[in-house]
Design an enzyme around this catalytic site. Structure first.
Site, PDB file in Angstrom:
ATOM      1  N   MET A 155       0.425  -1.119  -0.357  1.00 49.95           N
ATOM      2  CA  MET A 155      -0.491  -0.308  -0.279  1.00 49.95           C
ATOM      3  C   MET A 155       1.312   1.160   0.447  1.00 49.95           C
ATOM      4  O   MET A 155       1.598   2.324   1.021  1.00 49.95           O
ATOM      5  CB  MET A 155      -0.624  -0.158   1.254  1.00 49.95           C
ATOM      6  N   GLY A 156       1.630   1.572  -1.115  1.00 45.92           N
ATOM      7  CA  GLY A 156       2.243   2.384  -1.005  1.00 45.92           C
ATOM      8  C   GLY A 156       1.216   3.238  -1.712  1.00 45.92           C
ATOM      9  O   GLY A 156       0.784   3.772  -2.250  1.00 45.92           O
ATOM     10  N   ILE A 158       1.244   4.347  -5.516  1.00 46.86           N
ATOM     11  CA  ILE A 158      -0.142   2.929  -6.240  1.00 46.86           C
ATOM     12  C   ILE A 158      -1.122   2.131  -5.597  1.00 46.86           C
ATOM     13  O   ILE A 158      -2.232   2.385  -6.355  1.00 46.86           O
ATOM     14  CB  ILE A 158       0.992   2.250  -7.472  1.00 46.86           C
ATOM     15  N   ARG A 238       5.947  -7.027  -9.253  1.00 51.07           N
ATOM     16  CA  ARG A 238       6.513  -6.731 -10.357  1.00 51.07           C
ATOM     17  C   ARG A 238       6.796  -9.174 -10.198  1.00 51.07           C
ATOM     18  O   ARG A 238       6.352  -9.124  -9.343  1.00 51.07           O
ATOM     19  CB  ARG A 238       8.275  -6.850  -9.818  1.00 51.07           C
ATOM     20  N   GLU A 267      10.269 -11.174 -18.596  1.00 53.48           N
ATOM     21  CA  GLU A 267       9.414 -10.521 -19.804  1.00 53.48           C
ATOM     22  C   GLU A 267      10.598 -10.824 -20.424  1.00 53.48           C
ATOM     23  O   GLU A 267      11.716 -10.848 -20.439  1.00 53.48           O
ATOM     24  CB  GLU A 267       9.362  -9.452 -19.447  1.00 53.48           C
ATOM     25  N   HIS A 286       3.247  -5.651 -19.354  1.00 51.85           N
ATOM     26  CA  HIS A 286       4.170  -5.141 -18.980  1.00 51.85           C
ATOM     27  C   HIS A 286       3.942  -3.759 -18.808  1.00 51.85           C
ATOM     28  O   HIS A 286       4.291  -2.475 -19.801  1.00 51.85           O
ATOM     29  CB  HIS A 286       5.512  -4.804 -18.296  1.00 51.85           C
TER      30      HIS A 286
HETATM   31  P1  NAP Z   1       5.835   2.930  -3.225  1.00 52.74           P
HETATM   32  O1  NAP Z   1       5.187   4.170  -2.824  1.00 52.74           O
HETATM   33  O2  NAP Z   1       7.136   2.709  -2.355  1.00 52.74           O
HETATM   34  O3  NAP Z   1       5.866   1.930  -2.987  1.00 52.74           O
HETATM   35  C1  NAP Z   1       5.963   0.478  -2.440  1.00 52.74           C
HETATM   36  C2  NAP Z   1       4.674  -0.401  -1.145  1.00 52.74           C
HETATM   37  O4  NAP Z   1       5.997  -1.756  -0.796  1.00 52.74           O
HETATM   38  C3  NAP Z   1       5.050   0.401   0.793  1.00 52.74           C
HETATM   39  O5  NAP Z   1       3.958   0.802   0.784  1.00 52.74           O
HETATM   40  C4  NAP Z   1       6.213  -0.877   1.035  1.00 52.74           C
HETATM   41  O6  NAP Z   1       5.628  -0.540   2.427  1.00 52.74           O
HETATM   42  C5  NAP Z   1       5.646  -2.290   0.789  1.00 52.74           C
HETATM   43  N1  NAP Z   1       6.364  -2.528   0.930  1.00 52.74           N
HETATM   44  C6  NAP Z   1       7.403  -3.105   0.280  1.00 52.74           C
HETATM   45  N2  NAP Z   1       8.139  -4.797   1.212  1.00 52.74           N
HETATM   46  C7  NAP Z   1       7.389  -4.527   1.491  1.00 52.74           C
HETATM   47  C8  NAP Z   1       7.236  -6.650   2.343  1.00 52.74           C
HETATM   48  N3  NAP Z   1       8.481  -6.986   2.310  1.00 52.74           N
HETATM   49  N4  NAP Z   1       6.211  -6.383   1.944  1.00 52.74           N
HETATM   50  C9  NAP Z   1       5.444  -5.789   2.048  1.00 52.74           C
HETATM   51  N5  NAP Z   1       4.686  -4.713   1.940  1.00 52.74           N
HETATM   52  C10 NAP Z   1       6.017  -3.975   1.469  1.00 52.74           C
HETATM   53  O7  NAP Z   1       5.633   2.016  -4.822  1.00 52.74           O
HETATM   54  P2  NAP Z   1       4.938   2.952  -5.890  1.00 52.74           P
HETATM   55  O8  NAP Z   1       5.135   3.605  -6.777  1.00 52.74           O
HETATM   56  O9  NAP Z   1       3.552   2.336  -5.324  1.00 52.74           O
HETATM   57  O10 NAP Z   1       5.254   1.267  -6.552  1.00 52.74           O
HETATM   58  C11 NAP Z   1       5.155  -0.287  -5.972  1.00 52.74           C
HETATM   59  C12 NAP Z   1       6.020  -0.997  -7.188  1.00 52.74           C
HETATM   60  O11 NAP Z   1       4.854  -1.802  -8.414  1.00 52.74           O
HETATM   61  C13 NAP Z   1       7.247  -0.494  -7.970  1.00 52.74           C
HETATM   62  O12 NAP Z   1       8.296  -1.354  -6.592  1.00 52.74           O
HETATM   63  C14 NAP Z   1       7.049  -1.038  -8.730  1.00 52.74           C
HETATM   64  O13 NAP Z   1       7.947  -2.416  -9.002  1.00 52.74           O
HETATM   65  C15 NAP Z   1       5.545  -1.839  -9.080  1.00 52.74           C
HETATM   66  N6  NAP Z   1       5.339  -1.060 -10.810  1.00 52.74           N
HETATM   67  C16 NAP Z   1       5.307  -1.495 -11.758  1.00 52.74           C
HETATM   68  C17 NAP Z   1       4.676  -1.076 -12.938  1.00 52.74           C
HETATM   69  C18 NAP Z   1       3.731  -1.773 -14.165  1.00 52.74           C
HETATM   70  O14 NAP Z   1       4.172  -0.836 -15.247  1.00 52.74           O
HETATM   71  N7  NAP Z   1       3.563  -3.149 -14.096  1.00 52.74           N
HETATM   72  C19 NAP Z   1       4.497   0.458 -12.892  1.00 52.74           C
HETATM   73  C20 NAP Z   1       4.835   0.913 -11.637  1.00 52.74           C
HETATM   74  C21 NAP Z   1       5.246   0.543 -10.596  1.00 52.74           C
HETATM   75  P3  NAP Z   1       6.495  -0.616   3.550  1.00 52.74           P
HETATM   76  O15 NAP Z   1       8.038  -0.118   3.323  1.00 52.74           O
HETATM   77  O16 NAP Z   1       5.882  -0.403   4.590  1.00 52.74           O
HETATM   78  O17 NAP Z   1       6.870  -2.334   3.762  1.00 52.74           O
END
Ligand code: NAP
Length: 327
Positions: A155-156, A158, A238, A267, A286
């Site tokens: 829950m970041g 996105i 991912r 991928e 993706h």
């Molecule tokens: P973000 O704001 O950093 O959010 C990531 C969230 O994951 C944080 O709230 C973090 O909270 C949580 N997290 C990290 N490690 C964890 C764990 N071990 N267990 C449970 N939760 C965990 O990043 P975002 O911008 O939302 O993006 C998230 C991810 O989406 C990216 O890293 C990327 O891999 C993916 N993404 C994919 C696409 C696509 O095209 N498919 C596009 C954009 C992003 P805590 O630190 O409190 O655990």
């Protein structure tokens, strides 16, 4: 001599104007073929900056011979393709593109939930293949989304944007992170759950965590068995966070109902991949952040970050902050 910038994929010329004015810009000539590791290594040897894609491994071997490299600007928020520790040790700034892609990726995540639950892709194929001969009561009947329970793992930025959309669908919102997020609990009424409780109680399990050593392989046979048989699993985080063989078996055995996937262990996936033989899977290449507007904004952010580092200023979105407190 101007510092040189190497761009690992062909980008539109209009976004490159500001970069070309100040730097010696070289670019891989293909839009949809990745640069080979040999060419990338050779180009990195003399480059001051790399504008890289998430498919480019920026590893120790590459950095070893990249003596002039000062900044790697990755066209993604995820940076699991880059050896951050190695870059930090070598004083190379690593930048990503957070926030600017949040809403676009949340739109795609929600589209994938809707498409998977309401069997949109199957239905489109049904019409195109001339199979639609009459209306029938349960023709391509899917699952409801409204008033169901969504469980967001990660829950970041996105994840929160997906939760806001879920609120509009009157969904109950559960989430799991390593740390609690009081603001989303207050704003959206989201409930924090342990990972085990979240996967057991959710109708939609949505993975939006980054790929880290901790999240790699987080979803195995055991986790799919704990889900409801009617559960729909969505992965936009991912690919390697999920054991794909276990996911395939869970879908075949009926441990879960369906899956919507934007990311895969390896991928691009091959058209013979077992998951693609299943009609209860929606697979996307993706494209989470892929709207024309957002991709151009991401490119511009990479360029701004490169210019900042090469001019000795702080870039807007630096990943390895600890190592660069004085920029
Ligand atoms: P973000 O704001 O950093 O959010 C990531 C969230 O994951 C944080 O709230 C973090 O909270 C949580 N997290 C990290 N490690 C964890 C764990 N071990 N267990 C449970 N939760 C965990 O990043 P975002 O911008 O939302 O993006 C998230 C991810 O989406 C990216 O890293 C990327 O891999 C993916 N993404 C994919 C696409 C696509 O095209 N498919 C596009 C954009 C992003 P805590 O630190 O409190 O655990």
């Amino acid at each position: 001599m101007k510092p040189s910038v190497y761009i690992t994929r062909k980008l539109p010329e209009d976004v490159l104007v500001a970069l070309r004015e100040k730097y010696d810009v070289d670019m891989w000539e293909h839009e949809d073929i990745p640069v080979s590791s040999e060419v990338l290594k050779e180009k990195a040897r003399t480059a001051s900056a790399l504008l890289s894609m998430l498919s480019d491994p920026i590893n120790e071997e590459l950095m070893e011979s990249a003596d002039s490299l000062k900044v790697v600007a990755n066209l993604a928020v995820g940076f699991d393709n880059i050896d951050i520790k190695e870059a930090t040790n070598r004083g190379i700034a690593v930048c990503n593109t957070p926030d600017v892609l949040t809403e676009t990726t949340a739109d795609l995540t929600f589209s994938l939930m809707l498409a998977t639950a309401r069997r949109i892709v199957e239905a489109d194929q049904y019409v195109r293949e001339g199979k639609w001969k009459s209306w029938s009561p349960l023709l391509l009947a899917g699952a409801d989304i409204h008033h169901k329970t969504i469980g967001i793992v990660g829950m970041g930025s996105i994840g929160s944007a997906v939760a806001r959309r879920a609120k509009g669908f009157n969904m109950d919102i559960l989430y799991h992170n390593r740390s609690r997020k009081p603001e989303v609990e207050k704003e959206l009424g989201a409930t924090y759950k342990s990972f085990d409780d979240l996967i057991a109680q959710s109708d939609f399990i949505v993975c939006l965590a980054p790929l880290t050593p901790e999240t790699k392989g987080m979803f195995q046979k055991e986790q799919f068995e704990k889900m409801k048989n009617s559960a729909i699993f969505i992965n936009v985080g991912r690919g390697p966070i999920v054991n794909e063989q276990a996911l395939y078996e869970a879908l075949v055995s009926g441990d879960i109902a369906a899956a919507g996937l934007d990311v895969f262990e390896k991928e691009p996936i091959d058209e013979t991949h077992p998951l693609l033989s299943l009609s209860n899977v929606v697979a996307l290449p993706h494209i989470g952040s892929s709207s024309v507007e957002t991709r151009k904004i991401m490119m511009k952010l990479c360029i701004d970050n490169i210019k900042a580092v090469l001019e000795g200023k702080a870039p807007k979105t630096l990943v390895n902050k600890d190592a660069f407190q004085n920029i």
